[in-house]
Design an enzyme around this catalytic site. Structure first.
Site, PDB file in Angstrom:
ATOM      1  N   LYS A  22       0.841  -1.210   0.000  1.00 54.33           N
ATOM      2  CA  LYS A  22       0.000   0.000   0.000  1.00 54.33           C
ATOM      3  C   LYS A  22       0.875   1.259   0.000  1.00 54.33           C
ATOM      4  CE  LYS A  22      -1.788   1.697   4.007  1.00 54.33           C
ATOM      5  NZ  LYS A  22      -1.500   3.120   4.196  1.00 54.33           N
ATOM      6  N   ASN A  23       1.859   1.291   0.881  1.00 54.31           N
ATOM      7  CA  ASN A  23       2.631   2.522   1.041  1.00 54.31           C
ATOM      8  C   ASN A  23       3.604   2.776  -0.108  1.00 54.31           C
ATOM      9  OD1 ASN A  23       1.232   2.986   3.340  1.00 54.31           O
ATOM     10  ND2 ASN A  23       2.914   2.579   4.760  1.00 54.31           N
ATOM     11  N   ARG A  93      -4.864  11.071   4.250  1.00 51.93           N
ATOM     12  CA  ARG A  93      -3.729  11.964   4.443  1.00 51.93           C
ATOM     13  C   ARG A  93      -2.681  11.806   3.345  1.00 51.93           C
ATOM     14  NH1 ARG A  93      -2.273  14.360   8.423  1.00 51.93           N
ATOM     15  NH2 ARG A  93      -0.162  13.927   7.728  1.00 51.93           N
ATOM     16  N   CYS A 117      -5.019  12.999  12.793  1.00 51.30           N
ATOM     17  CA  CYS A 117      -5.719  11.741  12.610  1.00 51.30           C
ATOM     18  C   CYS A 117      -5.669  10.971  13.915  1.00 51.30           C
ATOM     19  CB  CYS A 117      -5.119  10.945  11.463  1.00 51.30           C
ATOM     20  SG  CYS A 117      -3.481  10.349  11.810  1.00 51.30           S
ATOM     21  N   ARG A 122      -0.247  15.088  12.435  1.00 47.64           N
ATOM     22  CA  ARG A 122       0.737  14.693  11.415  1.00 47.64           C
ATOM     23  C   ARG A 122       0.954  15.866  10.479  1.00 47.64           C
ATOM     24  NH1 ARG A 122      -1.172   8.689   9.676  1.00 47.64           N
ATOM     25  NH2 ARG A 122       0.782   8.614   8.529  1.00 47.64           N
ATOM     26  N   PRO A 123       1.851  16.773  10.876  1.00 47.14           N
ATOM     27  CA  PRO A 123       2.059  17.988  10.073  1.00 47.14           C
ATOM     28  C   PRO A 123       2.753  17.692   8.745  1.00 47.14           C
ATOM     29  CG  PRO A 123       3.615  17.896  11.905  1.00 47.14           C
ATOM     30  CD  PRO A 123       2.724  16.706  12.059  1.00 47.14           C
ATOM     31  N   ASP A 309       4.269   0.767  12.139  1.00 45.86           N
ATOM     32  CA  ASP A 309       3.086   0.127  11.559  1.00 45.86           C
ATOM     33  C   ASP A 309       2.935  -1.337  11.986  1.00 45.86           C
ATOM     34  OD1 ASP A 309       2.381   2.463  10.339  1.00 45.86           O
ATOM     35  OD2 ASP A 309       2.955   1.873   8.314  1.00 45.86           O
ATOM     36  N   VAL A 331       7.631   7.167  16.979  1.00 40.61           N
ATOM     37  CA  VAL A 331       7.346   7.851  15.707  1.00 40.61           C
ATOM     38  C   VAL A 331       6.086   8.714  15.800  1.00 40.61           C
ATOM     39  CG1 VAL A 331       6.956   7.547  13.226  1.00 40.61           C
ATOM     40  CG2 VAL A 331       8.509   6.006  14.441  1.00 40.61           C
ATOM     41  N   ARG A 401      -8.822  -0.152   4.535  1.00 39.82           N
ATOM     42  CA  ARG A 401      -7.908   0.832   3.950  1.00 39.82           C
ATOM     43  C   ARG A 401      -6.597   0.165   3.546  1.00 39.82           C
ATOM     44  NH1 ARG A 401      -5.883   4.557   7.819  1.00 39.82           N
ATOM     45  NH2 ARG A 401      -4.448   4.722   6.098  1.00 39.82           N
TER      46      ARG A 401
HETATM   47  C1  UD1 Z   1       4.209   6.948   6.365  1.00 38.02           C
HETATM   48  C2  UD1 Z   1       3.327   5.742   6.200  1.00 38.02           C
HETATM   49  C3  UD1 Z   1       2.752   5.301   7.535  1.00 38.02           C
HETATM   50  C4  UD1 Z   1       3.879   5.094   8.545  1.00 38.02           C
HETATM   51  C5  UD1 Z   1       4.782   6.313   8.611  1.00 38.02           C
HETATM   52  C6  UD1 Z   1       6.003   6.107   9.496  1.00 38.02           C
HETATM   53  C7  UD1 Z   1       2.406   6.024   3.987  1.00 38.02           C
HETATM   54  C8  UD1 Z   1       1.201   6.289   3.143  1.00 38.02           C
HETATM   55  N1  UD1 Z   1       2.242   6.080   5.294  1.00 38.02           N
HETATM   56  O1  UD1 Z   1       3.387   8.015   6.855  1.00 38.02           O
HETATM   57  O2  UD1 Z   1       2.034   4.088   7.325  1.00 38.02           O
HETATM   58  O3  UD1 Z   1       3.318   4.866   9.818  1.00 38.02           O
HETATM   59  O4  UD1 Z   1       5.256   6.639   7.291  1.00 38.02           O
HETATM   60  O5  UD1 Z   1       6.714   4.988   9.087  1.00 38.02           O
HETATM   61  O6  UD1 Z   1       3.463   5.717   3.487  1.00 38.02           O
HETATM   62  N2  UD1 Z   1       6.454  14.791  10.531  1.00 38.02           N
HETATM   63  C9  UD1 Z   1       6.601  16.137  10.808  1.00 38.02           C
HETATM   64  N3  UD1 Z   1       6.542  17.022   9.761  1.00 38.02           N
HETATM   65  C10 UD1 Z   1       6.349  16.630   8.473  1.00 38.02           C
HETATM   66  C11 UD1 Z   1       6.199  15.253   8.205  1.00 38.02           C
HETATM   67  C12 UD1 Z   1       6.257  14.350   9.261  1.00 38.02           C
HETATM   68  O7  UD1 Z   1       6.761  16.527  11.959  1.00 38.02           O
HETATM   69  O8  UD1 Z   1       6.297  17.470   7.575  1.00 38.02           O
HETATM   70  C13 UD1 Z   1       6.492  13.811  11.646  1.00 38.02           C
HETATM   71  C14 UD1 Z   1       5.166  13.068  11.822  1.00 38.02           C
HETATM   72  O9  UD1 Z   1       4.264  13.789  12.633  1.00 38.02           O
HETATM   73  C15 UD1 Z   1       5.611  11.781  12.465  1.00 38.02           C
HETATM   74  C16 UD1 Z   1       6.993  11.533  11.836  1.00 38.02           C
HETATM   75  O10 UD1 Z   1       7.405  12.770  11.304  1.00 38.02           O
HETATM   76  O11 UD1 Z   1       5.766  11.937  13.844  1.00 38.02           O
HETATM   77  C17 UD1 Z   1       7.005  10.498  10.743  1.00 38.02           C
HETATM   78  O12 UD1 Z   1       6.023  10.809   9.776  1.00 38.02           O
HETATM   79  P1  UD1 Z   1       6.192  10.411   8.250  1.00 38.02           P
HETATM   80  O13 UD1 Z   1       7.421   9.572   8.095  1.00 38.02           O
HETATM   81  O14 UD1 Z   1       6.089  11.632   7.422  1.00 38.02           O
HETATM   82  O15 UD1 Z   1       4.913   9.506   8.022  1.00 38.02           O
HETATM   83  P2  UD1 Z   1       3.924   9.518   6.808  1.00 38.02           P
HETATM   84  O16 UD1 Z   1       4.669   9.729   5.530  1.00 38.02           O
HETATM   85  O17 UD1 Z   1       2.754  10.393   7.130  1.00 38.02           O
END
Ligand code: UD1
Length: 438
Positions: A22-23, A93, A117, A122-123, A309, A331, A401
């Site tokens: 999926k990811n 998202r 969420c 999740r910024p 995950d 995380v 999902r």
């Molecule tokens: C992706 C995965 C999700 C997985 C996560 C962490 C997809 C569709 N989803 O989510 O299943 O749980 O990686 O392995 O691939 N953060 C910030 N600022 C930003 C972006 C992120 O502070 O601009 C923080 C987030 O709040 C979180 C951490 O960084 O605490 C990791 O998030 P991120 O790696 O971006 O996760 P996703 O890409 O949303």
């Protein structure tokens, strides 16, 4: 309402095939919009709600998207909008990853800002900082971020990510594909899904090097075209079956699972007493003694560390472990919603800050529980398979999902599990009454 009903205690045995990740497929579908010519064919696309949302999003801005026999064909030549409808973007998202490709190809993109969420805020600040470093301006207007590249297009930049965000790495990598000059992403996310995305981008004519390490270099090209690509197997789905096989299995072969993608889980399962065999086409797991893991200390972190995950599923597995285990979630902020549901099944867990402390009990007992997010749902299904008696899982839209045909796959391993729609049940009851069999 649709529910899952599980009669616990039945040992899983046999083979199960893992679907495409999926990811990986979500950013790959977004990346397909970078092609100004030709057709992309993506194979091994899982049948998931999130994937349907991403296909709808890409189609809503003008691409032609067709799904048949597990493959998706996309022609992105005809894209006419850079503003995917709010109603589609807000549902998922991960839709935010369309920002990078649209900005790169068309010089502008307006994307609804994702809210918080169930697993915490999740910024997307790192995504936006990356675009700005490449010359874009970003303004927030009516809940959407409006991105605008300079007239001459985005330019290459050196971008250090404060956190190795998976989504920010993907978005910046895609934005850099058609930028002028070289972009270097430092402290990039190393997840296998990002390597898969880079491979697809390169097949489309991009120049991406270093994906899978913490420094990715992208040399911008003038244009990109459609390409064929097969999505990597879903390591989280594979890990979910391996965990289930360790605690309630009797020899489960997880076909298509790639051990290099889940080394951290394999190490933990072995430490807990499971026997893992790595084969060319998959992984076999033999159960732990009496179906009870040895106690473990687990900490989630960015790849290649133990994945967040697979945290909820591991909590479920450890509820019947010998002794006391700990799981620290580093995380996401609020990713222990499954704990309250597992407690309703008799689990002894308490939370201290970002750590769950689990005192293993001999057995869980079936209960009605509700999935609060995707992986929490998977944890409840594992717990239901382990428990004595019947478990009903509600909130199945979360599970749909991200797990392709979970019920069918578990049934093929011998689990007593089924989906029930209240409407179907009502109709069946009425029919039985009419025929006098009730
Ligand atoms: C992706 C995965 C999700 C997985 C996560 C962490 C997809 C569709 N989803 O989510 O299943 O749980 O990686 O392995 O691939 N953060 C910030 N600022 C930003 C972006 C992120 O502070 O601009 C923080 C987030 O709040 C979180 C951490 O960084 O605490 C990791 O998030 P991120 O790696 O971006 O996760 P996703 O890409 O949303």
């Amino acid at each position: 309402m649709t529910r899952m009903i599980i009669e616990g205690g039945r040992r899983l045995e046999g083979r199960v095939r893992v679907s495409g990740a999926k990811n990986a497929v979500l950013p790959i579908l977004a990346a397909s919009t970078l092609a100004s010519s030709g057709l992309s064919t993506i194979d091994d696309v899982p049948d998931l709600l999130d994937v349907a949302h991403m296909m709808d999003t890409v189609a809503a801005i003008g691409a032609t998207v067709r799904r048949a026999n597990g493959s998706v064909r996309i022609n992105a030549e005809s894209i006419w909008s850079t503003e995917p409808p709010y109603d589609l973007v807000r549902r998922m998202r991960a839709s935010f990853v369309v920002a990078g490709p649209l900005l790169s190809r068309f010089g502008t993109a307006t994307i609804a800002l994702p809210g918080g969420c169930n697993i915490g805020p999740r910024p997307v600040d790192l995504h936006i900082k990356g675009f700005e470093a490449m010359g874009a301006t970003a303004s927030i207007d009516s809940g959407a971020v409006r991105l605008q590249a300079p007239k001459e297009g985005l330019h290459g930049a050196r971008i250090y990510l404060d956190i190795p965000s998976v989504g920010a790495t993907q978005n910046i990598m895609m934005a850099a594909c058609l930028a002028n000059g070289q972009t270097i992403i430092e402290n990039a996310a190393k997840e296998p899904e990002n390597v898969d995305l880079a491979n697809y981008l390169n097949a489309m004519g991009a120049h991406v090097r270093g994906a899978g390490t913490d420094t990715i270099r992208i040399d911008g090209v003038k244009s990109m075209h459609g390409a064929n690509h097969t999505v990597i197997p879903d390591r989280i789905e594979a890990g979910t079956f391996l965990l289930a096989g360790a605690v309630i299995g009797n020899g489960v072969y997880v076909e298509n699972a790639v051990s290099e993608h889940i080394m951290s889980l394999i190490a933990k399962l072995e430490e807990a007493g499971a026997k893992i065999e790595d084969h060319v086409s998959g992984i076999r797991v033999w159960p732990v003694e009496r179906g009870r893991l040895r106690n473990l200390d687990v900490k989630t972190h960015y790849y290649p560390a133990y994945p967040t995950d697979l945290q909820a599923q591991m909590v479920a597995g450890l509820t019947t472990a010998f002794g006391t285990s700990t799981i620290s979630e580093t995380v996401f902020e609020n990713r222990f919603m499954h704990v309250a549901e597992l407690q309703r099944m008799g689990a002894e867990i308490h939370i201290e800050g970002r750590t769950a402390i689990i005192n293993g009990t001999e057995r869980l007992s079936g209960a009605t529980v509700t999935a609060t997010d995707l992986r929490a749902g998977a944890a409840l299904v594992i717990a239901g398979l382990m428990a004595e008696g019947q478990t009903e899982v509600l909130g199945l839209h979360h599970i749909d999902r991200g797990y392709d045909n979970l019920v069918g796959k578990l049934q093929s391993l011998g689990a007593r599990i089924r989906r029930v729609d209240d409407d179907d049940e009502g109709t069946a009851r009425a029919l039985l009454k009419r025929t006098g069999s009730m």
